[in-house]
Design a protein around this motif. Sequence first.
Motif, PDB file in Angstrom:
ATOM      1  N   TRP A  31     -57.600 -17.934 -28.829  1.00  0.00           N
ATOM      2  CA  TRP A  31     -58.094 -17.871 -30.187  1.00  0.00           C
ATOM      3  C   TRP A  31     -56.979 -18.337 -31.118  1.00  0.00           C
ATOM      4  O   TRP A  31     -55.819 -17.949 -30.946  1.00  0.00           O
ATOM      5  N   TYR A  32     -57.328 -19.108 -32.140  1.00  0.00           N
ATOM      6  CA  TYR A  32     -56.306 -19.673 -33.008  1.00  0.00           C
ATOM      7  C   TYR A  32     -56.427 -19.174 -34.438  1.00  0.00           C
ATOM      8  O   TYR A  32     -55.444 -18.855 -35.084  1.00  0.00           O
ATOM      9  N   THR A  33     -57.651 -19.122 -34.926  1.00  0.00           N
ATOM     10  CA  THR A  33     -57.888 -18.778 -36.318  1.00  0.00           C
ATOM     11  C   THR A  33     -59.187 -17.994 -36.413  1.00  0.00           C
ATOM     12  O   THR A  33     -60.118 -18.216 -35.642  1.00  0.00           O
ATOM     13  N   MET A  34     -59.229 -17.070 -37.363  1.00  0.00           N
ATOM     14  CA  MET A  34     -60.497 -16.415 -37.683  1.00  0.00           C
ATOM     15  C   MET A  34     -60.757 -16.570 -39.173  1.00  0.00           C
ATOM     16  O   MET A  34     -59.824 -16.750 -39.958  1.00  0.00           O
ATOM     17  N   GLY A  35     -62.026 -16.516 -39.515  1.00  0.00           N
ATOM     18  CA  GLY A  35     -62.349 -16.731 -40.919  1.00  0.00           C
ATOM     19  C   GLY A  35     -63.692 -16.159 -41.302  1.00  0.00           C
ATOM     20  O   GLY A  35     -64.435 -15.640 -40.461  1.00  0.00           O
ATOM     21  N   TRP A  36     -63.961 -16.249 -42.585  1.00  0.00           N
ATOM     22  CA  TRP A  36     -65.237 -15.831 -43.147  1.00  0.00           C
ATOM     23  C   TRP A  36     -65.879 -17.004 -43.881  1.00  0.00           C
ATOM     24  O   TRP A  36     -65.195 -17.732 -44.608  1.00  0.00           O
ATOM     25  N   PHE A  37     -67.161 -17.148 -43.657  1.00  0.00           N
ATOM     26  CA  PHE A  37     -67.965 -18.141 -44.329  1.00  0.00           C
ATOM     27  C   PHE A  37     -69.138 -17.427 -44.984  1.00  0.00           C
ATOM     28  O   PHE A  37     -69.433 -16.286 -44.668  1.00  0.00           O
ATOM     29  N   ARG A  38     -69.816 -18.131 -45.889  1.00  0.00           N
ATOM     30  CA  ARG A  38     -71.014 -17.558 -46.484  1.00  0.00           C
ATOM     31  C   ARG A  38     -72.052 -18.648 -46.716  1.00  0.00           C
ATOM     32  O   ARG A  38     -71.711 -19.819 -46.871  1.00  0.00           O
ATOM     33  N   GLN A  39     -73.300 -18.201 -46.753  1.00  0.00           N
ATOM     34  CA  GLN A  39     -74.396 -19.130 -46.982  1.00  0.00           C
ATOM     35  C   GLN A  39     -75.434 -18.454 -47.867  1.00  0.00           C
ATOM     36  O   GLN A  39     -76.019 -17.433 -47.479  1.00  0.00           O
ATOM     37  N   ALA A  40     -75.622 -19.022 -49.044  1.00  0.00           N
ATOM     38  CA  ALA A  40     -76.631 -18.527 -49.973  1.00  0.00           C
ATOM     39  C   ALA A  40     -77.937 -19.271 -49.718  1.00  0.00           C
ATOM     40  O   ALA A  40     -77.927 -20.383 -49.181  1.00  0.00           O
ATOM     41  N   ASP A  44     -75.610 -24.869 -48.435  1.00  0.00           N
ATOM     42  CA  ASP A  44     -74.943 -25.051 -47.158  1.00  0.00           C
ATOM     43  C   ASP A  44     -73.920 -23.939 -46.929  1.00  0.00           C
ATOM     44  O   ASP A  44     -73.486 -23.277 -47.874  1.00  0.00           O
ATOM     45  N   ARG A  45     -73.570 -23.761 -45.685  1.00  0.00           N
ATOM     46  CA  ARG A  45     -72.567 -22.761 -45.360  1.00  0.00           C
ATOM     47  C   ARG A  45     -71.196 -23.240 -45.852  1.00  0.00           C
ATOM     48  O   ARG A  45     -70.811 -24.394 -45.641  1.00  0.00           O
ATOM     49  N   GLU A  46     -70.447 -22.351 -46.474  1.00  0.00           N
ATOM     50  CA  GLU A  46     -69.147 -22.719 -47.022  1.00  0.00           C
ATOM     51  C   GLU A  46     -68.059 -21.740 -46.577  1.00  0.00           C
ATOM     52  O   GLU A  46     -68.318 -20.552 -46.383  1.00  0.00           O
ATOM     53  N   GLY A  47     -66.858 -22.266 -46.431  1.00  0.00           N
ATOM     54  CA  GLY A  47     -65.737 -21.424 -46.072  1.00  0.00           C
ATOM     55  C   GLY A  47     -65.294 -20.559 -47.234  1.00  0.00           C
ATOM     56  O   GLY A  47     -65.327 -20.994 -48.387  1.00  0.00           O
ATOM     57  N   VAL A  48     -64.878 -19.344 -46.906  1.00  0.00           N
ATOM     58  CA  VAL A  48     -64.412 -18.393 -47.911  1.00  0.00           C
ATOM     59  C   VAL A  48     -62.928 -18.117 -47.725  1.00  0.00           C
ATOM     60  O   VAL A  48     -62.143 -18.256 -48.653  1.00  0.00           O
ATOM     61  N   ALA A  49     -62.545 -17.724 -46.517  1.00  0.00           N
ATOM     62  CA  ALA A  49     -61.148 -17.385 -46.248  1.00  0.00           C
ATOM     63  C   ALA A  49     -60.890 -17.496 -44.759  1.00  0.00           C
ATOM     64  O   ALA A  49     -61.802 -17.325 -43.948  1.00  0.00           O
ATOM     65  N   SER A  50     -59.626 -17.773 -44.413  1.00  0.00           N
ATOM     66  CA  SER A  50     -59.266 -17.846 -43.003  1.00  0.00           C
ATOM     67  C   SER A  50     -57.862 -17.301 -42.800  1.00  0.00           C
ATOM     68  O   SER A  50     -57.056 -17.247 -43.752  1.00  0.00           O
ATOM     69  N   ILE A  51     -57.582 -16.922 -41.560  1.00  0.00           N
ATOM     70  CA  ILE A  51     -56.267 -16.381 -41.225  1.00  0.00           C
ATOM     71  C   ILE A  51     -55.863 -16.869 -39.844  1.00  0.00           C
ATOM     72  O   ILE A  51     -56.648 -16.793 -38.890  1.00  0.00           O
ATOM     73  N   ARG A  52     -54.674 -17.438 -39.771  1.00  0.00           N
ATOM     74  CA  ARG A  52     -54.151 -17.874 -38.483  1.00  0.00           C
ATOM     75  C   ARG A  52     -53.714 -16.659 -37.678  1.00  0.00           C
ATOM     76  O   ARG A  52     -53.104 -15.728 -38.220  1.00  0.00           O
ATOM     77  N   LEU A  53     -53.959 -16.666 -36.388  1.00  0.00           N
ATOM     78  CA  LEU A  53     -53.662 -15.505 -35.564  1.00  0.00           C
ATOM     79  C   LEU A  53     -52.220 -15.524 -35.055  1.00  0.00           C
ATOM     80  O   LEU A  53     -51.704 -14.490 -34.631  1.00  0.00           O
ATOM     81  N   ASP A  54     -51.568 -16.680 -35.125  1.00  0.00           N
ATOM     82  CA  ASP A  54     -50.202 -16.741 -34.616  1.00  0.00           C
ATOM     83  C   ASP A  54     -49.178 -16.317 -35.660  1.00  0.00           C
ATOM     84  O   ASP A  54     -48.136 -15.751 -35.319  1.00  0.00           O
TER      85      ASP A  54
END
Length: 129
Positions: A31-40, A44-54
């Motif tokens: 696993w490299y990165t996790m994030g949150w997306f949202r779709q109204a 279209d689905r859009e990125g909200v925030a992400s965090i690198r796991l390393d």
Amino acid sequence: QVQLVESGGGSVQVGGSLRLPCVASGSTYHWYTMGWFRQAPGKDREGVASIRLDRSSTFYADSVKDRFTISRDGTKNTVYLQMNSLKPEDTAMYYCAAEVNTPPNGRVIVFGGRVFNYWGQGTQVTVSS
């Protein structure tokens, strides 16, 4: 089997706060990165925030900077999205996603230079005035 499970959604008034946890299970070695997306609805689905796991570096969409915070608890394989000062335009289905070295289980979306290919089922957030 990789699995992402979101929770914490609900209805809140303008200016309120919510915290969304996402629990990751399965083999997380690649696993490299996790994030949150949202779709109204109708969007279209859009990125909200992400965090690198390393190194835990983060990335935010301009629309949520200074209001949302993404964090992780490595001991629990959990990523959190703290949402403050919520607005009606934040109303959407929120999806947890991961950049993993495994076949995708849905869409493949690039956000913040990372390629997200694994998705949870989503949790609804509704902000009312």
